[in-house]
Design a protein around this motif. Structure first.
Motif, PDB file in Angstrom:
ATOM      1  N   VAL A  91      65.693 -51.046 -67.398  1.00 11.38           N
ATOM      2  CA  VAL A  91      65.884 -49.750 -67.918  1.00 11.38           C
ATOM      3  C   VAL A  91      65.668 -48.482 -66.825  1.00 11.38           C
ATOM      4  CG1 VAL A  91      65.164 -48.050 -69.837  1.00 11.38           C
ATOM      5  CG2 VAL A  91      65.327 -50.318 -70.235  1.00 11.38           C
ATOM      6  N   ASP A  92      64.476 -48.824 -66.127  1.00 14.10           N
ATOM      7  CA  ASP A  92      64.416 -47.601 -64.940  1.00 14.10           C
ATOM      8  C   ASP A  92      65.455 -47.516 -64.020  1.00 14.10           C
ATOM      9  OD1 ASP A  92      62.568 -45.642 -63.719  1.00 14.10           O
ATOM     10  OD2 ASP A  92      62.589 -47.243 -61.931  1.00 14.10           O
ATOM     11  N   GLY A  93      66.077 -48.977 -63.666  1.00  7.56           N
ATOM     12  CA  GLY A  93      66.903 -49.154 -62.615  1.00  7.56           C
ATOM     13  C   GLY A  93      68.318 -48.408 -63.157  1.00  7.56           C
ATOM     14  N   ALA A  94      68.663 -48.588 -64.420  1.00  4.91           N
ATOM     15  CA  ALA A  94      69.699 -47.901 -65.202  1.00  4.91           C
ATOM     16  C   ALA A  94      69.626 -46.208 -65.353  1.00  4.91           C
ATOM     17  CB  ALA A  94      69.943 -48.536 -66.590  1.00  4.91           C
ATOM     18  N   TYR A  95      68.417 -45.889 -65.383  1.00  6.07           N
ATOM     19  CA  TYR A  95      68.262 -44.490 -65.594  1.00  6.07           C
ATOM     20  C   TYR A  95      68.350 -43.892 -64.207  1.00  6.07           C
ATOM     21  CZ  TYR A  95      65.631 -40.099 -65.989  1.00  6.07           C
ATOM     22  OH  TYR A  95      65.428 -38.876 -65.933  1.00  6.07           O
ATOM     23  N   GLN A  96      67.776 -44.465 -63.166  1.00  4.96           N
ATOM     24  CA  GLN A  96      68.137 -44.119 -61.613  1.00  4.96           C
ATOM     25  C   GLN A  96      69.449 -44.141 -61.161  1.00  4.96           C
ATOM     26  OE1 GLN A  96      65.760 -42.450 -60.245  1.00  4.96           O
ATOM     27  NE2 GLN A  96      64.233 -42.717 -61.707  1.00  4.96           N
ATOM     28  N   LEU A  97      70.251 -45.280 -61.500  1.00  3.45           N
ATOM     29  CA  LEU A  97      71.818 -45.248 -61.362  1.00  3.45           C
ATOM     30  C   LEU A  97      72.333 -44.024 -61.963  1.00  3.45           C
ATOM     31  CD1 LEU A  97      74.465 -46.808 -60.709  1.00  3.45           C
ATOM     32  CD2 LEU A  97      74.279 -47.952 -62.656  1.00  3.45           C
ATOM     33  N   GLY A  98      72.042 -43.514 -63.179  1.00  2.00           N
ATOM     34  CA  GLY A  98      72.765 -42.542 -63.691  1.00  2.00           C
ATOM     35  C   GLY A  98      72.467 -41.060 -63.053  1.00  2.00           C
ATOM     36  N   ARG A  99      71.213 -40.852 -62.614  1.00  2.00           N
ATOM     37  CA  ARG A  99      70.937 -40.070 -61.690  1.00  2.00           C
ATOM     38  C   ARG A  99      71.602 -40.017 -60.503  1.00  2.00           C
ATOM     39  NH1 ARG A  99      64.449 -38.506 -60.973  1.00  2.00           N
ATOM     40  NH2 ARG A  99      65.694 -36.717 -60.301  1.00  2.00           N
ATOM     41  N   GLY A 100      71.829 -41.129 -59.676  1.00  2.00           N
ATOM     42  CA  GLY A 100      72.533 -41.209 -58.675  1.00  2.00           C
ATOM     43  C   GLY A 100      73.964 -40.963 -58.523  1.00  2.00           C
ATOM     44  N   GLU A 101      74.470 -41.372 -59.762  1.00  2.00           N
ATOM     45  CA  GLU A 101      75.829 -40.817 -59.958  1.00  2.00           C
ATOM     46  C   GLU A 101      76.256 -39.454 -60.294  1.00  2.00           C
ATOM     47  OE1 GLU A 101      78.562 -43.758 -60.470  1.00  2.00           O
ATOM     48  OE2 GLU A 101      76.959 -43.905 -59.295  1.00  2.00           O
ATOM     49  N   VAL A 102      75.238 -38.501 -60.739  1.00  2.00           N
ATOM     50  CA  VAL A 102      75.488 -37.193 -60.371  1.00  2.00           C
ATOM     51  C   VAL A 102      75.522 -36.783 -59.057  1.00  2.00           C
ATOM     52  CG1 VAL A 102      74.472 -34.914 -61.166  1.00  2.00           C
ATOM     53  CG2 VAL A 102      74.311 -36.573 -62.730  1.00  2.00           C
ATOM     54  N   ARG A 103      74.469 -37.272 -58.169  1.00  2.00           N
ATOM     55  CA  ARG A 103      74.407 -36.875 -56.711  1.00  2.00           C
ATOM     56  C   ARG A 103      75.729 -37.120 -56.010  1.00  2.00           C
ATOM     57  NH1 ARG A 103      68.709 -38.319 -57.838  1.00  2.00           N
ATOM     58  NH2 ARG A 103      69.141 -40.369 -57.175  1.00  2.00           N
ATOM     59  N   SER A 104      76.326 -38.270 -56.678  1.00  2.00           N
ATOM     60  CA  SER A 104      77.634 -38.862 -55.925  1.00  2.00           C
ATOM     61  C   SER A 104      78.878 -38.182 -56.429  1.00  2.00           C
ATOM     62  CB  SER A 104      77.738 -40.362 -56.209  1.00  2.00           C
ATOM     63  OG  SER A 104      76.581 -41.140 -55.433  1.00  2.00           O
ATOM     64  N   GLY A 105      78.608 -37.137 -57.411  1.00  2.00           N
ATOM     65  CA  GLY A 105      79.724 -36.505 -57.780  1.00  2.00           C
ATOM     66  C   GLY A 105      80.315 -37.124 -59.081  1.00  2.00           C
ATOM     67  N   ARG A 106      79.958 -38.022 -59.673  1.00  2.00           N
ATOM     68  CA  ARG A 106      80.722 -38.829 -60.402  1.00  2.00           C
ATOM     69  C   ARG A 106      80.239 -38.450 -62.002  1.00  2.00           C
ATOM     70  NH1 ARG A 106      80.976 -42.394 -56.337  1.00  2.00           N
ATOM     71  NH2 ARG A 106      78.879 -43.389 -56.748  1.00  2.00           N
ATOM     72  N   THR A 107      81.153 -38.372 -62.965  1.00  2.00           N
ATOM     73  CA  THR A 107      80.972 -37.794 -64.492  1.00  2.00           C
ATOM     74  C   THR A 107      80.132 -39.100 -64.977  1.00  2.00           C
ATOM     75  OG1 THR A 107      83.144 -38.616 -64.997  1.00  2.00           O
ATOM     76  CG2 THR A 107      82.694 -36.312 -64.110  1.00  2.00           C
ATOM     77  N   ALA A 108      79.661 -38.643 -66.458  1.00  2.00           N
ATOM     78  CA  ALA A 108      79.178 -39.627 -67.220  1.00  2.00           C
ATOM     79  C   ALA A 108      80.150 -40.328 -67.870  1.00  2.00           C
ATOM     80  CB  ALA A 108      78.634 -38.957 -68.411  1.00  2.00           C
ATOM     81  N   ASP A 109      81.453 -39.735 -68.187  1.00  2.90           N
ATOM     82  CA  ASP A 109      82.549 -40.632 -68.470  1.00  2.90           C
ATOM     83  C   ASP A 109      83.100 -41.780 -67.543  1.00  2.90           C
ATOM     84  OD1 ASP A 109      82.821 -38.856 -70.644  1.00  2.90           O
ATOM     85  OD2 ASP A 109      84.365 -37.805 -69.995  1.00  2.90           O
ATOM     86  N   ALA A 110      82.989 -41.647 -66.304  1.00  2.00           N
ATOM     87  CA  ALA A 110      83.198 -42.384 -65.514  1.00  2.00           C
ATOM     88  C   ALA A 110      82.175 -43.660 -65.481  1.00  2.00           C
ATOM     89  CB  ALA A 110      83.569 -42.029 -63.879  1.00  2.00           C
ATOM     90  N   LEU A 111      80.809 -43.044 -65.594  1.00  2.00           N
ATOM     91  CA  LEU A 111      79.872 -44.331 -65.591  1.00  2.00           C
ATOM     92  C   LEU A 111      80.164 -44.890 -67.020  1.00  2.00           C
ATOM     93  CD1 LEU A 111      77.318 -45.095 -64.718  1.00  2.00           C
ATOM     94  CD2 LEU A 111      76.128 -43.241 -65.875  1.00  2.00           C
ATOM     95  N   LEU A 112      80.354 -44.272 -68.078  1.00  2.00           N
ATOM     96  CA  LEU A 112      80.297 -45.284 -69.246  1.00  2.00           C
ATOM     97  C   LEU A 112      81.824 -45.894 -69.170  1.00  2.00           C
ATOM     98  CD1 LEU A 112      79.375 -42.668 -71.945  1.00  2.00           C
ATOM     99  CD2 LEU A 112      78.006 -44.257 -71.415  1.00  2.00           C
ATOM    100  N   SER A 113      82.758 -45.658 -68.488  1.00  3.60           N
ATOM    101  CA  SER A 113      83.888 -46.672 -68.396  1.00  3.60           C
ATOM    102  C   SER A 113      83.649 -47.855 -67.445  1.00  3.60           C
ATOM    103  CB  SER A 113      85.062 -45.939 -67.750  1.00  3.60           C
ATOM    104  OG  SER A 113      85.621 -44.800 -68.513  1.00  3.60           O
ATOM    105  N   ALA A 114      82.626 -47.785 -66.650  1.00  2.80           N
ATOM    106  CA  ALA A 114      82.169 -48.742 -65.690  1.00  2.80           C
ATOM    107  C   ALA A 114      81.279 -49.663 -66.654  1.00  2.80           C
ATOM    108  CB  ALA A 114      81.295 -48.223 -64.468  1.00  2.80           C
ATOM    109  N   TYR A 115      80.547 -48.961 -67.318  1.00  2.00           N
ATOM    110  CA  TYR A 115      79.781 -50.003 -68.208  1.00  2.00           C
ATOM    111  C   TYR A 115      80.425 -50.999 -69.237  1.00  2.00           C
ATOM    112  CZ  TYR A 115      74.820 -49.132 -67.042  1.00  2.00           C
ATOM    113  OH  TYR A 115      73.549 -49.057 -66.551  1.00  2.00           O
ATOM    114  N   ARG A 116      81.739 -50.019 -69.735  1.00  2.00           N
ATOM    115  CA  ARG A 116      82.523 -50.902 -70.745  1.00  2.00           C
ATOM    116  C   ARG A 116      83.326 -51.926 -70.100  1.00  2.00           C
ATOM    117  NH1 ARG A 116      83.412 -45.696 -72.833  1.00  2.00           N
ATOM    118  NH2 ARG A 116      85.118 -45.247 -71.445  1.00  2.00           N
ATOM    119  N   ILE A 117      83.493 -51.766 -68.992  1.00  2.00           N
ATOM    120  CA  ILE A 117      84.325 -52.649 -68.030  1.00  2.00           C
ATOM    121  C   ILE A 117      83.265 -53.885 -67.882  1.00  2.00           C
ATOM    122  CG2 ILE A 117      85.595 -53.434 -65.904  1.00  2.00           C
ATOM    123  CD1 ILE A 117      86.640 -50.653 -66.138  1.00  2.00           C
TER     124      ILE A 117
END
Length: 397
Positions: A91-117
């Motif tokens: 869970v902590d790793g997934a949480y940190q992944l979400g934070r890193g995606e913001v710093r990389s300039g990617r949206t939550a929608d892109a992140l959720l799309s990746a999880y669905r795939i």
């Protein structure tokens, strides 16, 4: 709160979901699953097209294997229903992944799309291997539920990390923007202002225009103004108002800005070179103190005439001294007549029409004025002083 799902064998007893040999077989698939997940995400989610190339791709492949390996550990554990909760490290790793995606300039929608795939691809591989291992349909249904519950849990943790990091970045950027606004309004050296703009990730425009508006309306107005508009409320002179500094609202674009603030209790200062926006702000603040609204460019005469109230009072006292001996009502009529005479350049018919009196009345009053002022009415300096002194009454109407 982690979702709790019971695991049952064919006999109905709470126990491990899959036999050990099946878990071993599934673990052998994890490298292929991770490769396929990354490849599918790259193909289907454009923001990740370049992100997963090179070392980053290998890192994500490893993360997918670790996450799925942790899941297999959970379903092969016999400690009861709470064993199905994702481990804190996952869970902590997934949480940190979400934070890193913001710093990389990617949206939550892109992140959720990746999880669905990831969920779809992972289930395709794991279910095929489970069928190959002879898992019965009832167990397969429970297995599917657990796979998707686990991935939902991780995706929820990533979204929480993305949200928290976004909020944190937003607060940091707002502080940078407010610091930039203070530097612009306090006359900081240009090098300091430029450095502040860079930290706020704000591209300097050609001009800035100060707009004062009620704080309650600032947020909605900000949505319709030009990108890069600066907002601050942290100024003592504002007293319940907000300051918006709008980029490049000069020349023909000023009309667009004025339309945007129409029907709002707003004041729009002049456009100024962006480092000189304090001039625009000061004019808007002075107009506000005079009770004016709208475009300050429409109030220039009054702003000029009231720039030094004490000097104006001294000028009026000096140049209108010949009227001091008259009764207040009589003095007021002559001041009104003299002002209209000056503004209409002595055209008696126009003066009479402006004051709603007969032209003969104007002739009579001007005779009185000439008796009081004498030859001074022929002096250009006196005429200028009288125009200024009496003009403030006109613009104050």
């Amino acid at each position: 709160m982690p979702r709790r799902v019971l695991r049952r064998t064919r006999t109905g007893d709470e126990s491990v979901l899959l036999p050990p040999e099946t878990v071993v077989a599934l673990r052998g698939e994890l490298a292929r699953v991770a490769d396929d997940v990354v490849d599918q995400i790259i193909r289907e989610v454009p923001p990740y097209e370049d992100a997963f190339s090179g070392p980053m791709g290998e890192t994500i492949r490893g993360a997918v294997q670790v996450a799925l390996g942790g899941f297999l550990s959970l379903i092969s554990d016999s400690r009861g229903p709470d064993a199905l909760a994702p481990r804190s490290s996952a869970v902590d790793g997934a949480y940190q992944l979400g934070r890193g995606e913001v710093r990389s300039g990617r949206t939550a929608d892109a992140l959720l799309s990746a999880y669905r795939i990831g969920a779809r691809v992972s289930w395709r591989h794991l279910s095929a291997k489970a069928v190959e291992q002879g898992i019965d349909p009832a167990t397969m249904a429970s297995f599917a539920e657990l796979v998707f519950a686990y991935i939902d849990e991780l995706s929820a943790a990533s979204v929480a990390g993305h949200r928290d990091e976004s909020a944190s970045e937003g607060r940091i950027r707002q502080r940078m923007v407010e610091r930039l606004a203070r530097h612009l309004l306090t006359g900081a050296p240009e090098a300091t202002v430029l450095a502040s703009a860079e930290r706020a990730e704000w591209t300097p425009p050609v001009t800035l225009t100060a707009v004062l508006v009620a704080e309650s309306q600032a947020g909605t107005l900000l949505q319709v103004l030009r990108r890069g508009t600066l907002l601050t409320t942290d100024l003592p002179e504002l007293d319940g108002a907000a300051l918006l500094m709008v980029p490049d609202a000069h020349d023909r674009r000023r009309a667009t800005l004025l339309r945007a603030v129409r029907d709002r209790d707003a004041l729009v200062g002049p456009a100024r070179p962006w480092v000189d926006v304090r001039e625009s702000y000061d004019r808007a603040v002075r107009a506000r103190a005079l009770g004016l609204t709208g475009d300050t460019e429409q109030h220039l005469p009054r702003l000029v005439l009231t720039a030094d109230p004490q000097a104006l009072a001294d000028l009026r006292a000096s140049v209108l001294a010949p009227l001091d001996e008259l009764r207040p009502a009589a003095a007021a009529k002559l001041r009104e007549t003299l002002r209209a005479w000056l503004l209409h350049q002595g055209r008696r018919e126009d003066v009479a029409a402006a004051l709603f009196v007969h032209p003969q009345t104007i002739r009579y009053r001007m005779t009185q004025v000439r008796d009081l002022f004498g030859d001074r009415l022929e002096d250009p300096d006196t005429v200028l002083a009288l125009t200024i002194a009496l003009g403030v009454e006109e613009v104050g109407r």
